[in-house]
Scaffold this active site. Structure first.
Site, PDB file in Angstrom:
ATOM      1  N   GLU A   1       0.818  -1.217   0.000  1.00  0.00           N
ATOM      2  CA  GLU A   1       0.000   0.000   0.000  1.00  0.00           C
ATOM      3  C   GLU A   1       0.844   1.257   0.000  1.00  0.00           C
ATOM      4  O   GLU A   1       2.037   1.223   0.269  1.00  0.00           O
ATOM      5  CB  GLU A   1      -0.929   0.015   1.211  1.00  0.00           C
ATOM      6  CG  GLU A   1      -0.337  -0.494   2.510  1.00  0.00           C
ATOM      7  CD  GLU A   1       0.894   0.231   2.983  1.00  0.00           C
ATOM      8  OE1 GLU A   1       0.904   1.492   2.946  1.00  0.00           O
ATOM      9  OE2 GLU A   1       1.871  -0.421   3.393  1.00  0.00           O
TER      10      GLU A   1
ATOM     11  N   GLU B   1       4.505  -0.517   0.985  1.00  0.00           N
ATOM     12  CA  GLU B   1       4.575  -0.677  -0.468  1.00  0.00           C
ATOM     13  C   GLU B   1       4.567  -2.137  -0.920  1.00  0.00           C
ATOM     14  O   GLU B   1       4.556  -2.410  -2.114  1.00  0.00           O
ATOM     15  CB  GLU B   1       5.830  -0.008  -1.058  1.00  0.00           C
ATOM     16  CG  GLU B   1       5.961   1.469  -0.800  1.00  0.00           C
ATOM     17  CD  GLU B   1       7.258   2.042  -1.361  1.00  0.00           C
ATOM     18  OE1 GLU B   1       7.949   1.334  -2.132  1.00  0.00           O
ATOM     19  OE2 GLU B   1       7.584   3.193  -1.021  1.00  0.00           O
TER      20      GLU B   1
END
Length: 360
Positions: A174, A317
Site C-alpha cells: 500500500e 509498499e
C-alpha cells in the site's frame, strides 16, 4: 448481493491429502527431518493450497493499493498528504523501493489508486478511485459502508484479472499518508489491545506526534464505536480505501485458490478484516516479515501467522512481501530438485523411524 458474499462458496479448504504427500516428500529428501524448518512448513502449506505437491509459483504479482486519509489533518505523519500522489508518480517512473524489488525478484507490479487525492494519474496506474481520500475519522466515519464495499470489490476484481492472466501468487502492499493511523485503529478494534501498546512511529514521527496519533486513534474509536463483529463497519468507520482494497484482494485470492503474501502492519490489518469477514480466507495467508510497528505482532497472533523475516522494516509498499518471494522460490526449488534417500539407495529418516517403531 455484494461480491464478497458471492465468492464465499468458492473458497475451498486446502487439500489435507496433498499436504500429507508433500510432508512425505520433504521427509524423504536428503536431509535430517525438519531441518529446513519454516521453509518446509511454507512449502507444505503451498502444496495444500495449490493441490500440487511441488507447485510452480513462478508467475507472481505485487498489488499496491493507494489512498489518502482524512486523519492526516491531525498531524499524525512526518510527511504532508501530497506525498501520496508523488509516490504514485514514483511507482509509475520505476523509482520506488517496491519497483526495485519487484524487478529484482521477477514480480509483476500492479498499482491501483483506490482513493487518492491526486489530480492526475500516470497512465500505468489503474484508476479505481471510490472517492478522493477518506474523511477525518476523528470526527465521524472515514467513509460510508457502501464505499467500503466498493473498495472491497476493487481488490476482488483486480485479483481475478491477474489470475486470468496466469498469476499464481500475489503480494499485497500500500501507499497512503496517514494509513498507519488507520491500520492501528483497526488493530485496536480487532485485538482489543490498548492504543498505547499498538501505536508506532509510522513514517518516523517524533514523540509529540506519537501522542497526537494515539489521541486521534482513541478519538476515532470513541466517536465511531466500531463493532469488531462487523468487519465492513470497522473498515468504513476507521479504515482506509486502500486497506479495504487489500482486504478485497485477500478474498479474491482465496476464492481463486492462490496464496497471498502479506507485507507489514497495514496489509495485515486488511487481511485481519478479510479473515473476520470470511474466516476460511485465512488459510491462504502467509506472513513475510515482522514490522517495526508494534501493532503488527498482535495482528499476526490473531491470524495465527509467523513471519519468515525480521528486519525491523516499516516502509510498506509491499517491500517485505516481495523480499520473501526468493525464500518461497528457494523452498520450492529444494522440494523440486533435491535428491531423495531412495535416489541414493538408502532408507530415509522417516522410513527408519517407522521401522524402529514397528520393531519395538
Amino acid at each position: 448481493m455484494k461480491r464478497w458474499k458471492q465468492i464465499r462458496g468458492r473458497i475451498r479448504r486446502p487439500d489435507p491429502e496433498i499436504r500429507r504427500k508433500a510432508l512425505r516428500h520433504w521427509n524423504n529428501l536428503t536431509k535430517p527431518l525438519g531441518s529446513l524448518g519454516r521453509l518446509e512448513e511454507t512449502a507444505i502449506r503451498l502444496a495444500g493450497i495449490t493441490g500440487e505437491v511441488v507447485p510452480d509459483l513462478s508467475r507472481k504479482a505485487v498489488l499496491v493499493m493507494c489512498g489518502d486519509h482524512g486523519v492526516a489533518e491531525e498531524g499524525v505523519s512526518a510527511y504532508p498528504q501530497e506525498v501520496t500522489g508523488l509516490m504514485i508518480d514514483n511507482f509509475a517512473r520505476g523509482g520506488a523501493a517496491i519497483n526495485v524489488l519487484a524487478r529484482r525478484f521477477g514480480a509483476e507490479l500492479v498499482v491501483v489508486d483506490v482513493g487518492s487525492k491526486a489530480k492526475k494519474l500516470p497512465p500505468s496506474v489503474i484508476d479505481r478511485r471510490v472517492r478522493p481520500g477518506t474523511a477525518n475519522m476523528t470526527a465521524g466515519p472515514a467513509m460510508t459502508r457502501e464505499e467500503a464495499l466498493q473498495a472491497l470489490d476493487v481488490g476482488i476484481d483486480r485479483v481475478e484479472e491477474l489470475v486470468r492472466g496466469g498469476v499464481r501468487m500475489i503480494a499485497i502492499g500500500e501507499m497512503g499518508i496517514g494509513n498507519t493511523t488507520a491500520g492501528t485503529a483497526i488493530a485496536a478494534v480487532f485485538t482489543g489491545r490498548p492504543v498505547e501498546v499498538l501505536t508506532g512511529r509510522g513514517t518516523g514521527i517524533d514523540d509529540r506526534a506519537v501522542l497526537r496519533k494515539r489521541e486521534a486513534i482513541r478519538r476515532a474509536i470513541e466517536v465511531n464505536r466500531p463493532d469488531p463483529a462487523d468487519p465492513i463497519g470497522v473498515l468504513a468507520k476507521v479504515g482506509g480505501l486502500e486497506i479495504a482494497g487489500m482486504a478485497g484482494a485477500v478474498l479474491g485470492a482465496a476464492a481463486a485458490g492462490i496464496p497471498v503474501v502479506l507485507d507489514g502492519m497495514i496489509s495485515t490489518a486488511a487481511a485481519l478484516a478479510a479473515a473476520r469477514l470470511l474466516p476460511e480466507a485465512s488459510e491462504y495467508l502467509f506472513a513475510s516479515h515482522l514490522s517495526a510497528e508494534p501493532a503488527h505482532r498482535f495482528m499476526l497472533e490473531e491470524l495465527g501467522l509467523r513471519p519468515l523475516i525480521d528486519a525491523e522494516m516499516r516502509l510498506g509498499e509491499g517491500t517485505g512481501a516481495v523480499l520473501c518471494f526468493p525464500l518461497i522460490d528457494g523452498a520450492l526449488s529444494l522440494a523440486r530438485e533435491m535428491a531423495t534417500f531412495a535416489d541414493l539407495g538408502l532408507a530415509g529418516p522417516a522410513e527408519e523411524r517407522a521401522q524402529h517403531e514397528s520393531d519395538s
